[in-house]
Design a protein around this motif. Structure first.
Motif, short mmCIF file in Angstrom:
data_model
loop_
_atom_site.label_atom_id
_atom_site.label_comp_id
_atom_site.label_asym_id
_atom_site.label_seq_id
_atom_site.Cartn_x
_atom_site.Cartn_y
_atom_site.Cartn_z
N PRO A 14 -15.39 2.08 12.92
CA PRO A 14 -15.13 1.18 11.94
C PRO A 14 -14.13 1.67 10.94
O PRO A 14 -13.81 2.99 10.99
CB PRO A 14 -16.43 1.14 10.99
N THR A 15 -13.30 0.91 10.28
CA THR A 15 -12.29 1.41 9.31
C THR A 15 -12.98 2.28 8.38
O THR A 15 -14.15 2.19 7.73
CB THR A 15 -11.83 0.19 8.43
N GLY A 16 -12.30 3.61 7.91
CA GLY A 16 -12.69 4.56 7.01
C GLY A 16 -13.53 5.64 7.60
O GLY A 16 -14.46 6.23 6.75
N ASP A 38 -4.25 0.34 16.13
CA ASP A 38 -4.41 -0.31 14.99
C ASP A 38 -3.42 -1.26 14.52
O ASP A 38 -2.15 -1.00 14.54
CB ASP A 38 -4.11 0.71 13.66
N SER A 39 -3.84 -2.49 14.61
CA SER A 39 -2.89 -3.65 14.43
C SER A 39 -2.19 -3.88 13.04
O SER A 39 -1.49 -4.71 13.00
CB SER A 39 -3.72 -5.10 14.83
N ARG A 40 -2.29 -3.04 12.23
CA ARG A 40 -1.73 -3.04 10.86
C ARG A 40 -0.64 -1.78 10.79
O ARG A 40 0.31 -1.82 10.27
CB ARG A 40 -2.73 -2.98 9.72
N ALA A 41 -0.90 -0.63 11.63
CA ALA A 41 -0.23 0.44 11.27
C ALA A 41 1.16 0.22 12.12
O ALA A 41 1.95 1.02 12.01
CB ALA A 41 -0.91 1.55 11.75
N ILE A 42 1.14 -0.81 13.08
CA ILE A 42 2.38 -1.20 13.64
C ILE A 42 3.48 -1.65 12.70
O ILE A 42 4.64 -1.60 13.07
CB ILE A 42 2.25 -2.17 14.61
N TYR A 43 2.98 -2.10 11.42
CA TYR A 43 4.11 -2.51 10.42
C TYR A 43 5.04 -1.53 9.82
O TYR A 43 4.31 -0.74 9.12
CB TYR A 43 3.49 -3.54 9.64
N LYS A 44 6.31 -1.58 9.69
CA LYS A 44 7.07 -0.70 8.78
C LYS A 44 6.75 -1.03 7.43
O LYS A 44 6.61 -2.26 6.94
CB LYS A 44 8.70 -1.11 9.11
N GLY A 45 6.98 -0.16 6.51
CA GLY A 45 6.65 -0.70 4.98
C GLY A 45 5.55 -0.93 4.42
O GLY A 45 5.22 -0.83 3.32
N ASP A 47 2.33 1.64 4.30
CA ASP A 47 1.75 2.99 4.49
C ASP A 47 0.59 3.20 3.83
O ASP A 47 -0.61 3.32 4.56
CB ASP A 47 2.80 3.88 4.53
N ILE A 48 0.54 3.25 2.61
CA ILE A 48 -0.69 3.44 1.94
C ILE A 48 -1.71 2.48 2.12
O ILE A 48 -2.74 2.97 2.60
CB ILE A 48 -0.13 3.49 0.26
N GLY A 49 -1.24 1.20 2.20
CA GLY A 49 -2.36 0.23 2.25
C GLY A 49 -2.86 -0.09 3.81
O GLY A 49 -3.87 -0.64 3.89
N THR A 50 -2.37 0.61 4.55
CA THR A 50 -2.90 0.65 6.01
C THR A 50 -3.62 1.96 6.39
O THR A 50 -3.88 2.14 7.64
CB THR A 50 -1.90 0.24 7.04
N ALA A 51 -3.57 2.96 5.46
CA ALA A 51 -4.07 4.26 5.61
C ALA A 51 -3.53 4.83 6.70
O ALA A 51 -4.13 5.68 7.58
CB ALA A 51 -5.75 4.34 5.74
N MET A 194 1.31 -9.55 3.21
CA MET A 194 0.29 -9.80 2.22
C MET A 194 -0.91 -10.00 2.55
O MET A 194 -1.97 -10.19 1.69
CB MET A 194 0.91 -10.55 1.20
N LYS A 195 -1.18 -10.58 3.69
CA LYS A 195 -2.46 -10.89 4.31
C LYS A 195 -3.27 -9.55 4.70
O LYS A 195 -4.42 -9.84 5.27
CB LYS A 195 -2.34 -12.02 5.33
N SER A 196 -2.71 -8.53 4.67
CA SER A 196 -3.11 -7.39 5.25
C SER A 196 -4.07 -6.77 4.15
O SER A 196 -3.84 -5.65 3.61
CB SER A 196 -2.06 -6.46 5.64
N ASP A 197 -5.23 -7.43 4.02
CA ASP A 197 -6.38 -6.80 3.16
C ASP A 197 -5.63 -6.22 1.69
O ASP A 197 -5.44 -7.10 0.65
CB ASP A 197 -6.87 -5.63 3.92
N ILE A 198 -5.44 -5.14 1.25
CA ILE A 198 -5.30 -4.43 0.03
C ILE A 198 -4.13 -4.80 -0.69
O ILE A 198 -4.06 -4.99 -1.94
CB ILE A 198 -5.32 -3.05 0.04
#
Length: 260
Positions: A14-16, A38-45, A47-51, A194-198
């Motif tokens: 799980p996450t974390g 990780d389907s969120r870490a693929i995104y540029k820009g 970084d912090i919010g996807t850990a 902006m739909k990526s959680d945090i």
């Protein structure tokens, strides 16, 4: 350097749960390179919010699967599978150990079960929230490929919640706010980014919609629900070897060294 012929090591959870740090430790000990699933870490820009591990945290270990596309740019499960398999081949050829690490279950299963994608399937969204609909549409599985060995990090529920709470507290920082502002400026508030959680909650805090504590609490519960969905997904695979974070490292190292 001789080609590595042992199994691809896959680390899930799980996450974390500590997957990223563990994968880096393993890679440094055995000469490995890491492919993020990780389907969120693929995104540029983002970084912090996807850990996403920073360059410092990566400790010189080669990472793949980070910063592949702009937020909202098309990148399917089939795209990930093709990308990851290419990297696995090149890592093996260079005599290094391929380590797949991540919590996006559909990405992982596409490799483990060698999913075959037609045009209709290739249009399937990359977002983790849509994994369930994909699984319902394509429920059949063959036996897991022997090219992979999968380890999972397990936590007691309350201990994981403490970790997630501490991570959220750490994430809400000026660097996160800057990322959120840049994402809104570049892509708009209604964008996929902006739909990526945090980020949604960080922006809500900056705009005065939430107090800081409210924003943190909302982000925390989003992560709690994500962790629950991830564990439900991974528990479908009986071949995952589950260990606590304190006991898993020697288990993985032993398996790798058996094949070297």
């Amino acid at each position: 350097m001789e080609k590595y012929t042992g199994p691809v090591v896959v680390i899930v959870g799980p996450t974390g749960s500590g997957k990223t740090g563990l994968s880096i430790e393993i890679a440094k000990e055995v000469g490995g390179e890491i492919i993020s699933a990780d389907s969120r870490a693929i995104y540029k820009g983002m970084d912090i919010g996807t850990a996403k591990p920073s360059l410092e945290e990566q400790s010189g270990v080669v990472h793949y699967g980070l910063d592949l596309v702009e937020p909202g740019e098309r990148f399917t499960v089939a795209d990930f599978k093709e990308y990851a398999e290419q990297k696995i081949c090149s890592i093996r050829e260079n005599g290094m150990v391929p380590i797949v690490c991540g919590g996006t279950g559909l990405y992982v299963d596409a490799l483990l079960y060698n999913y075959q994608f037609n045009v209709e399937q290739n249009n399937c969204s990359k977002q983790q929230g849509e994994q369930a609909s994909f699984a319902e549409k394509y429920p059949d599985r063959v036996k897991m490929s022997t090219d992979y060995i999968v380890f999972g990090i397990k936590w007691e529920k309350e201990e994981l919640r403490k970790r997630l709470k501490a991570r959220i507290d750490k994430m809400f920082c000026p660097e996160l706010y800057k990322e959120a502002q840049e994402l809104v400026k570049k892509y708009g508030f209604g964008s996929q980014a902006m739909k990526s959680d945090i980020y949604e909650y960080a922006w809500g805090y900056l705009e005065g919609k939430y107090s800081l504590e409210e924003a943190k609490e909302l982000a925390f519960y989003k992560d709690v629900h994500l962790a629950k969905r991830q564990m439900t997904w991974f528990k479908r695979n009986p071949e995952i070897k589950w260990y606590s974070l304190t006991e898993i490292k020697p288990k993985i190292l032993a398996e790798i060294r058996k094949s070297v």
